[in-house]
Design an enzyme around this catalytic site. Sequence first.
Site, short mmCIF file in Angstrom:
data_model
loop_
_atom_site.label_atom_id
_atom_site.label_comp_id
_atom_site.label_asym_id
_atom_site.label_seq_id
_atom_site.Cartn_x
_atom_site.Cartn_y
_atom_site.Cartn_z
CG ASN A 216 11.68 22.46 29.44
OD1 ASN A 216 11.15 21.73 30.27
ND2 ASN A 216 12.68 22.06 28.65
CD1 TRP A 217 9.26 26.17 34.82
CD2 TRP A 217 7.87 25.21 36.29
NE1 TRP A 217 8.44 27.15 35.33
CE2 TRP A 217 7.58 26.58 36.24
CE3 TRP A 217 7.13 24.39 37.14
CZ2 TRP A 217 6.58 27.16 37.01
CZ3 TRP A 217 6.11 24.96 37.91
CH2 TRP A 217 5.85 26.33 37.84
CE LYS A 218 15.84 22.46 30.30
NZ LYS A 218 17.20 22.58 29.81
CG HIS B 151 14.39 19.18 25.54
ND1 HIS B 151 15.63 18.95 26.05
CD2 HIS B 151 14.15 20.51 25.72
CE1 HIS B 151 16.13 20.10 26.53
NE2 HIS B 151 15.24 21.06 26.33
CD GLU C 19 16.20 23.88 23.66
OE1 GLU C 19 15.74 24.84 24.29
OE2 GLU C 19 15.93 22.69 23.92
CB SER D 59 21.54 30.52 26.84
OG SER D 59 22.33 29.48 27.35
N GLY E 280 14.28 27.68 29.68
CA GLY E 280 14.48 26.73 30.76
C GLY E 280 14.79 27.46 32.06
P1 PGA Z 1 17.78 26.95 29.03
O1 PGA Z 1 16.99 25.64 28.58
O2 PGA Z 1 16.87 28.13 28.76
O3 PGA Z 1 18.07 26.74 30.47
O4 PGA Z 1 19.00 27.03 28.17
C1 PGA Z 1 16.17 25.63 27.46
C2 PGA Z 1 15.68 24.24 27.19
O5 PGA Z 1 16.48 23.29 27.33
O6 PGA Z 1 14.52 24.03 26.84
#
Ligand code: PGA
Length: 224
Positions: free
Chosen positions: A8-10, A93, A145, A186, A206
């Site tokens: 998930n590149w956000k 999300h 999550e 994380s 992420g």
């Molecule tokens: P993160 O994000 O791996 O940076 O904790 C995961 C997500 O929000 O999908």
Amino acid sequence: MKPLIIANWKAHKTIKETAEFFNLFKDKTELTEKAEIVICPPFVDLPLAYALSENTPITIGAQNVSQFERGPYTGEVTAEMLSGLAKYCLVGHSERRKYFAESNDIIRRKVALLEKYKIIPVLCAQNEKEIPSNLETEKLVLVYEPSFAISGDDSFHPDDPSNVLKMASLFSEMFGGKHKVLYGGSVNAENVAQFVRDNTQGVLVGQASLEVNEFDKIISSLGV
Ligand code: PGA
């Protein structure tokens, strides 16, 4: 069954950065023997990511979809527009729930539209209450999550693996074991193997998916 690893590149990566990532990552496709790899770039990068993933085993997903099918909804990207480009799409999300008021009703509508256009919804939830009832979909991926576990600036603080196991089992039982359950929050190369086991069939990543070498390490660290 291969674990499912969803990146998930956000709100990261320009078109140029997307091209750079794929150009480096395509040489690592032997990694796809270990996992099914899905990359979810921002909307503007989707067509390019789709084109660059053709003839590779990498699959493309979207990070969001409109709750409306089509019409006067300025700025929206619909399930119909995504069909053919994205095989998966994130819904629910915690960042969308928090900053964009994505409710269970909105999620239900998005899931129904994704089903109609044959895109697999990837439903993120922190607990069973965030999984809407009566979802109209045959195919679904669930992600446990918790928002507290989402990484901060370079800090990784995942949930406890025993809690992940408990929540993944609960999510799985809600659908009679029919759907895959992933863990997100994380995840990095050091901890991924603790999470992809037993009732957890993959991870949503992420921050650690943004850099080719780091993402590559996550996949090669899978204990499979
Ligand atoms: P993160 O994000 O791996 O940076 O904790 C995961 C997500 O929000 O999908």
